[in-house]
Structures are given as C-alpha cells and as structure tokens.
Write an enzyme that holds these catalytic residues in place. Structure first.
Site, PDB file in Angstrom:
ATOM      1  N   ASP A 151       0.628   3.969  12.072  1.00  7.37           N
ATOM      2  CA  ASP A 151       0.108   4.019  13.272  1.00  7.37           C
ATOM      3  C   ASP A 151      -0.422   5.479  13.977  1.00  7.37           C
ATOM      4  O   ASP A 151       0.773   6.016  14.113  1.00  7.37           O
ATOM      5  CB  ASP A 151       0.750   3.521  13.779  1.00  7.37           C
ATOM      6  CG  ASP A 151       1.517   1.691  13.380  1.00  7.37           C
ATOM      7  OD1 ASP A 151       0.737   1.324  12.435  1.00  7.37           O
ATOM      8  OD2 ASP A 151       2.630   1.389  13.416  1.00  7.37           O
ATOM      9  N   ASP A 180      -7.511   6.817   8.382  1.00  7.71           N
ATOM     10  CA  ASP A 180      -8.238   6.590   8.618  1.00  7.71           C
ATOM     11  C   ASP A 180      -9.070   7.077  10.346  1.00  7.71           C
ATOM     12  O   ASP A 180      -9.854   7.275  10.842  1.00  7.71           O
ATOM     13  CB  ASP A 180      -8.424   5.047   9.241  1.00  7.71           C
ATOM     14  CG  ASP A 180      -7.946   4.417   9.863  1.00  7.71           C
ATOM     15  OD1 ASP A 180      -6.688   4.406   9.768  1.00  7.71           O
ATOM     16  OD2 ASP A 180      -8.070   4.228  11.508  1.00  7.71           O
TER      17      ASP A 180
HETATM   18  C1  LIG Z   1      -1.005  -0.027  10.242  1.00  3.94           C
HETATM   19  S1  LIG Z   1      -0.148   0.100   9.485  1.00  3.94           S
HETATM   20  C2  LIG Z   1      -0.571   0.435   7.628  1.00  3.94           C
HETATM   21  C3  LIG Z   1       0.149  -1.489   6.702  1.00  3.94           C
HETATM   22  C4  LIG Z   1       0.009  -0.532   5.546  1.00  3.94           C
HETATM   23  N1  LIG Z   1       0.526   0.708   4.952  1.00  3.94           N
HETATM   24  C5  LIG Z   1      -1.581  -0.416   4.906  1.00  3.94           C
HETATM   25  O1  LIG Z   1      -2.038   0.267   4.557  1.00  3.94           O
HETATM   26  O2  LIG Z   1      -1.594  -1.833   5.399  1.00  3.94           O
HETATM   27  C6  LIG Z   1       1.319   0.080   9.392  1.00  3.94           C
HETATM   28  C7  LIG Z   1       2.888   0.011   9.830  1.00  3.94           C
HETATM   29  O3  LIG Z   1       3.511   0.533   9.506  1.00  3.94           O
HETATM   30  C8  LIG Z   1       4.645   0.342  10.285  1.00  3.94           C
HETATM   31  N2  LIG Z   1       5.345   1.273  10.790  1.00  3.94           N
HETATM   32  C9  LIG Z   1       5.075   1.955  11.281  1.00  3.94           C
HETATM   33  N3  LIG Z   1       6.344   3.140  11.889  1.00  3.94           N
HETATM   34  C10 LIG Z   1       6.684   2.716  11.576  1.00  3.94           C
HETATM   35  C11 LIG Z   1       8.353   3.122  11.327  1.00  3.94           C
HETATM   36  N4  LIG Z   1       9.315   4.096  11.457  1.00  3.94           N
HETATM   37  N5  LIG Z   1       9.231   2.682  10.073  1.00  3.94           N
HETATM   38  C12 LIG Z   1       9.277   1.180   9.650  1.00  3.94           C
HETATM   39  N6  LIG Z   1       7.838   0.897   9.280  1.00  3.94           N
HETATM   40  C13 LIG Z   1       7.062   1.722  10.284  1.00  3.94           C
HETATM   41  C14 LIG Z   1       4.435  -0.578  11.279  1.00  3.94           C
HETATM   42  O4  LIG Z   1       4.934  -1.654  11.131  1.00  3.94           O
HETATM   43  C15 LIG Z   1       2.416  -1.239  10.668  1.00  3.94           C
HETATM   44  O5  LIG Z   1       3.302  -2.398   9.442  1.00  3.94           O
END
Ligand SMILES: C[S@@+](CC[C@H](N)C(=O)[O-])C[C@H]1O[C@@H](n2cnc3c(N)ncnc32)[C@H](O)[C@@H]1O
Length: 239
Positions: free
Chosen positions: A128, A170
């Site tokens: 994110d 991205d």
């Molecule tokens: C933009 S999505 C990308 C998901 C996957 N990696 C993809 O490329 O399809 C980012 C994911 O990271 C998770 N996330 C962000 N920060 C996190 C953290 N500190 N611990 C665990 N999950 C996290 C979010 O909930 C989300 O599902």
C-alpha cells in the site's frame, strides 16, 4: 467492507490460517531478545525445508501459483486485512496446498519476532503506497523493515546463496521513497559498515505468465489500467 470476496459463503481457514491469538504472548520487559522469537517453520509438515515469507499477501494468488512450482519450499503469507486473510486461507485449503500457511497479523510487528537467518526469500509485492505525507509512516518499507529483512534472511553458505528481498510497486512516489532507502542500505553506501544488500535486477518467478512481473492480483488489475511497474531484488550481503 466486502472487497467483493465470495459474498455469503462461509470461509474456512482451518489448517491454514493462524491469528494473533494463536501466538505466544510477548515476554515481559527485561526478557532476552530471543525470548520473543517465534519460528514459523514449525507450522509446516517439514520444518527443515527452505522458508519464504510474503508481506501483504492479499488474495494469496502469488503464494498459490508459486507454491505449486516449488513444492519443497514452505511459504508463509502475512496479511492484516481480515477479509483477504480469510479469503486466501479458504482458497489455499480448498486447493489442498500443504506448503502454504497464512498469518492474520500486522507483518511489520510480526517480523520482529522471526528468528535470525531463517528466510530464503522475502516478498513484498504492491505494498500500500499511503500517498499522503502524514501517512508515510504507515508504509511497510522503511529503515526498520530493511533492518529486520536483513536480519531474517539467510546468510548463505555451502553453495546456497544469501537470502533475497524481492519488491515490486506500481507507485512512482513510493518507488522514489524506496530508492532513497535502498541508497542507505546497499553495498557502497557511505557510513560505517552496517548491514547491507547487493542490488540486483528483478527476475520474474516461474509462476508469472508471459509479460507479467510476478502475476499478483494487484499487478493484473494495475496492468489493465496501463500502469508501469518498478521492481528490484536486494540480496543480503556480508557486512
Ligand atoms: C495493494 S495490496 C497487494 C496485495 C498482493 N500483494 C497483490 O499484489 O495482489 C497490499 C496488501 O498488503 C496488506 N498489508 C498492508 N500492510 C500490511 C501489514 N503491515 N501487515 C500485513 N498486511 C499488510 C493489505 O491489507 C493488502 O492486502
């Protein structure tokens, strides 16, 4: 929020998913560092196999695709969004994939509890971006993350190369932020010899389809929008 994930169907995470409640509590103040450690390799049928970790595993697509190609490797995904965690764990269970587990936790907290030198590959795909300046502190990649990554990755010996951190984004502004951090953490950085990585070009995993960088859900979504991607491999270097 439903994220459009299999509405109305019961998710079953049994055998795959673990939550914060399943973990031993943090030791009290003054306890030695190793007292907080949890070795996630013990969650697999054969804990002696190579161990890879994905931070923010989302719907679990990368883990599912790559674990089938690498059946002799154990994979753990860490995801803090409950709906994604449940969706992915249910999907892994239904596909009867024995070498993938998921943890419902904040990865930036959990990685502090992972013992030194046990991870062969650490994956961070489409983290994110938290674009607003006041939210930058929420970005997964920062100095603390790189320090923990370096500590967790294997050193490499006897023909086994050192562990790698693999990153794809991205988001141009997040990439700039990452580059600023990489400068401090890669071989040749100024300052006394702290932990360092060797910077290498990104190579796609075997599970990626033609034209894909990795082939995660977010990559496929963003590729349809025509976004460009940046990617890197940081290999643990000796101090
Ligand atoms: C933009 S999505 C990308 C998901 C996957 N990696 C993809 O490329 O399809 C980012 C994911 O990271 C998770 N996330 C962000 N920060 C996190 C953290 N500190 N611990 C665990 N999950 C996290 C979010 O909930 C989300 O599902």
């Amino acid at each position: 929020m439903s994220f459009g994930l299999a509405k109305g169907r019961e998710m079953d995470v049994s055998g795959i998913g673990r939550t914060r409640e399943d973990l031993p509590p943090l030791p009290g103040p003054g306890a030695p560092n190793h007292a907080q450690w949890i070795d996630p390799r013990a969650w697999f049928d054969d804990p002696s196999r190579p161990f890879e970790l994905e931070v923010g595993s989302g719907k679990g697509t990368f883990l599912i695709q790559q674990s089938v190609i690498q059946p002799q490797t154990n994979f753990l995904g860490i995801e803090y969004a409950g709906e994604f965690f449940r969706y992915a764990a249910d999907r892994i269970r239904r596909n009867q994939i024995a070498n993938v587990k998921l943890l419902y936790h904040d990865a930036t907290e959990f990685i502090r509890r992972v013992p030194d030198g046990i991870v062969t590959v650490l994956h961070l795909y489409f983290p994110d971006p938290w674009p607003k300046a006041r939210h930058h502190k929420r970005r997964s990649l920062n100095d603390a993350f790189l320090r923990e990554a370096h500590r967790m990755l294997i050193n490499g010996s006897g023909g086994v190369p050192p562990g790698e951190l693999r990153i794809v984004t991205d988001h141009p502004d997040y990439w700039e932020w990452m580059e600023e951090h990489f400068e401090k953490w890669t071989v040749g950085a100024p300052g006394e010899g702290g932990p360092r990585f060797e910077r290498l070009p990104f190579t796609s995993p075997d599970s990626a389809k033609e034209g894909e960088v990795v082939g995660t859900n977010f990559e496929r979504k963003y590729a349809r929008e025509g976004r460009a991607f940046n990617a890197v491999v940081l290999r643990k270097a000796a101090r």
